[in-house]
Scaffold this motif. Structure first.
Motif, PDB file in Angstrom:
ATOM      1  N   VAL A 110      -6.162   0.907   1.713  1.00  0.00           N
ATOM      2  CA  VAL A 110      -4.960   0.573   2.465  1.00  0.00           C
ATOM      3  C   VAL A 110      -4.966   1.470   3.693  1.00  0.00           C
ATOM      4  O   VAL A 110      -4.858   2.689   3.577  1.00  0.00           O
ATOM      5  N   TYR A 114       1.917  -2.032   5.023  1.00  0.00           N
ATOM      6  CA  TYR A 114       1.500  -3.095   4.124  1.00  0.00           C
ATOM      7  C   TYR A 114       2.706  -3.773   3.496  1.00  0.00           C
ATOM      8  O   TYR A 114       3.842  -3.359   3.675  1.00  0.00           O
ATOM      9  N   HIS A 115       2.423  -4.848   2.766  1.00  0.00           N
ATOM     10  CA  HIS A 115       3.485  -5.490   2.004  1.00  0.00           C
ATOM     11  C   HIS A 115       2.992  -5.799   0.601  1.00  0.00           C
ATOM     12  O   HIS A 115       1.811  -6.039   0.375  1.00  0.00           O
ATOM     13  N   TRP A 148      -0.989  -6.377   0.277  1.00  0.00           N
ATOM     14  CA  TRP A 148      -1.699  -6.888   1.439  1.00  0.00           C
ATOM     15  C   TRP A 148      -1.547  -5.925   2.605  1.00  0.00           C
ATOM     16  O   TRP A 148      -0.438  -5.506   2.914  1.00  0.00           O
ATOM     17  N   CYS A 149      -2.645  -5.586   3.224  1.00  0.00           N
ATOM     18  CA  CYS A 149      -2.655  -4.814   4.460  1.00  0.00           C
ATOM     19  C   CYS A 149      -3.170  -5.794   5.513  1.00  0.00           C
ATOM     20  O   CYS A 149      -4.373  -6.090   5.548  1.00  0.00           O
ATOM     21  N   CYS A 154      -5.660  -5.704  -0.848  1.00  0.00           N
ATOM     22  CA  CYS A 154      -6.172  -4.371  -1.163  1.00  0.00           C
ATOM     23  C   CYS A 154      -6.015  -3.998  -2.625  1.00  0.00           C
ATOM     24  O   CYS A 154      -6.786  -3.185  -3.144  1.00  0.00           O
TER      25      CYS A 154
END
Length: 167
Positions: A110, A114-115, A148-149, A154
């Motif tokens: 990461v 991010y989410h 998610w990055c 990730c």
């Protein structure tokens, strides 16, 4: 100030037919679980059966300048707990939720904000949870969390969350 061994007061249930105010829930969560205020959560959103957080990487940096695995795992676990708790609240249930089992697969570092997205592991998971709660007053649900990055997946985590019987 939280005290060890003293439960934090529950957030009142939303009015029947109404959804939780996610900002209010996140504020309450920061009081109930003090480390939440240090996780870098910028936003919580719900879309259909998914619950998502947008997060800043800075609070979770490791010595290499990327995401610290332990912090990321804590976040995935907590997001699953939030998903389950909010689902119960939408159904008028104020119940205790605990993580029963969790696994993670780290797929890529990461490297920026991010989410995280959490959703049921199967299409029938919520129906099965509702049935178990009706029949046994307790139940479990399997959830998947994906970090998610940008467009890069990730981390993928899975967790089973137990809903305890009413006290």
């Amino acid at each position: 100030m939280r005290e060890i061994g003293i439960p934090h007061p529950r957030l009142p249930l939303p009015a029947p037919g109404q959804e939780d105010d996610l900002d209010q829930f996140l504020s309450w969560l920061g009081e109930a679980i003090p480390m939440v205020t240090t996780l870098g959560i910028r936003e919580m959103t719900r879309e259909g059966d998914s619950l998502a957080w947008a997060l800043s990487l800075t609070p979770s940096l490791n010595d290499k300048g990327t995401g610290f695995g332990g912090a990321l795992v804590a976040q995935t676990t907590l997001l699953g707990w939030c998903w389950t708790t909010l689902w119960l609240r939408r159904h008028g249930l104020a119940r205790d939720v605990v993580v029963a089992e969790a696994t993670q697969r780290f797929l890529a570092p990461v490297t920026g904000d991010y989410h995280l997205v959490c959703m049921p592991a199967t299409e029938d998971a919520t129906a099965r949870l509702a049935e178990r709660l009706e029949l046994r007053d307790k139940g479990r649900i399997a959830l998947v969390q994906r970090l998610w990055c940008g467009d890069t997946l990730c981390l993928e985590a899975r967790g089973d969350y137990a809903v305890l019987p009413a006290s």
